[in-house]
Write an enzyme that holds these catalytic residues in place. Structure first.
Site, short mmCIF file in Angstrom:
data_model
loop_
_atom_site.label_atom_id
_atom_site.label_comp_id
_atom_site.label_asym_id
_atom_site.label_seq_id
_atom_site.Cartn_x
_atom_site.Cartn_y
_atom_site.Cartn_z
N GLY A 110 0.84 -1.19 0.00
CA GLY A 110 0.00 0.00 0.00
C GLY A 110 0.87 1.24 0.00
O GLY A 110 2.01 1.19 0.48
N GLN A 161 3.09 10.05 1.17
CA GLN A 161 4.37 9.37 1.33
C GLN A 161 5.34 9.69 0.20
O GLN A 161 6.54 9.48 0.34
CB GLN A 161 4.17 7.85 1.39
CG GLN A 161 3.45 7.38 2.63
CD GLN A 161 3.32 5.87 2.64
OE1 GLN A 161 2.38 5.33 2.09
NE2 GLN A 161 4.28 5.19 3.23
N CYS A 199 5.52 -0.01 7.52
CA CYS A 199 5.23 1.12 6.63
C CYS A 199 6.49 1.49 5.87
O CYS A 199 7.57 1.52 6.47
CB CYS A 199 4.75 2.30 7.47
SG CYS A 199 4.38 3.77 6.51
N LEU A 200 6.35 1.78 4.59
CA LEU A 200 7.52 2.16 3.79
C LEU A 200 8.14 3.47 4.31
O LEU A 200 9.31 3.72 4.06
CB LEU A 200 7.13 2.31 2.31
CG LEU A 200 6.67 1.01 1.63
CD1 LEU A 200 6.18 1.30 0.22
CD2 LEU A 200 7.78 -0.03 1.62
N HIS A 207 -4.81 1.71 7.11
CA HIS A 207 -3.45 2.24 7.32
C HIS A 207 -3.15 3.34 6.30
O HIS A 207 -2.66 4.42 6.66
CB HIS A 207 -2.45 1.07 7.17
CG HIS A 207 -1.01 1.46 7.18
ND1 HIS A 207 -0.12 1.02 8.13
CD2 HIS A 207 -0.29 2.26 6.34
CE1 HIS A 207 1.08 1.53 7.87
NE2 HIS A 207 1.01 2.27 6.79
N GLU A 208 -3.48 3.09 5.02
CA GLU A 208 -3.19 4.09 3.97
C GLU A 208 -4.06 5.32 4.15
O GLU A 208 -3.60 6.45 3.94
CB GLU A 208 -3.37 3.48 2.58
CG GLU A 208 -2.49 2.29 2.26
CD GLU A 208 -1.03 2.47 2.62
OE1 GLU A 208 -0.53 3.62 2.55
OE2 GLU A 208 -0.39 1.48 3.00
N HIS A 236 -2.70 7.83 6.52
CA HIS A 236 -1.66 8.71 5.97
C HIS A 236 -2.25 10.02 5.44
O HIS A 236 -1.59 11.06 5.47
CB HIS A 236 -0.93 8.02 4.80
CG HIS A 236 0.16 7.07 5.22
ND1 HIS A 236 1.31 7.50 5.86
CD2 HIS A 236 0.31 5.73 5.06
CE1 HIS A 236 2.10 6.45 6.08
NE2 HIS A 236 1.52 5.38 5.62
NI NI Z 1 2.34 3.43 5.67
#
Ligand code: NI
Length: 172
Positions: free
Chosen positions: A46, A51, A94-95, A136-137, A140
């Protein structure tokens, strides 16, 4: 298509609230494609526009395990219209929070309304891993990271380590 640089915590841009999208036009479809390519290359399941430094309400998700299983979902202005009473606990990463993980509790099933790549209104019911990733996304988009769901002690420990890792990393 292009790979986009992914911001990592504690970058202040990850804490901003993203603006809604008006129409999903060709530019935004290109952004979605670039986000997907960036997510697959990372690799991740995701990615949210903030991000990659774009403060717009766009997320991409694909929980397929292999290239053959790919089933990308692109969402603009995602909105949760229903949540289940029961919760699910999932270990999240998370990235933007590389190499750190934590247990996060979220509703087990969510119904999400969004604009798709064709600018059509769609609704899906997500459960299991997909429900976790979508929530989660979406976090953000409001400047919330999964570490914000952890205890302050754990969150601050992770942020200290990330800051230290960044200082030690060679300048890019
Ligand atoms: Ni994330």
């Amino acid at each position: 298509m292009a790979l986009l640089p992914i911001l990592t915590a504690p970058d202040p841009r990850l804490k901003q609230k993203a603006r809604p999208v008006g129409t999903v036009d060709a530019d935004l479809v290109r952004l979605m494609d670039d986000m997907l390519e960036t997510m697959y290359a990372a690799p991740g399941i995701g990615l949210a526009a903030p991000q990659v430094g774009v403060e717009r309400r766009i997320i991409v998700v694909d929980i397929g395990k292999t290239e053959e299983d790919r089933a990308p979902i692109c969402m603009a202005n995602p909105e949760i219209v229903w949540v289940s009473d029961d919760d699910n606990t999932h270990e999240e990463g998370c990235l933007s929070v590389p190499d750190h993980y934590g247990q996060v509790v979220r509703p087990r099933v969510v119904r999400v309304r969004y604009l798709d790549r064709e600018n059509e209104i769609r609704e899906i019911e997500a459960d299991g891993l997909l429900a976790t990733v979508v929530q989660h996304e979406m976090d953000h988009l409001d400047g919330i990271l999964f570490i914000d769901h952890l205890s302050a002690l754990k969150r601050n420990m992770i942020l200290r380590k990330l800051t230290k890792a960044r200082k030690e990393a060679p300048v890019r």
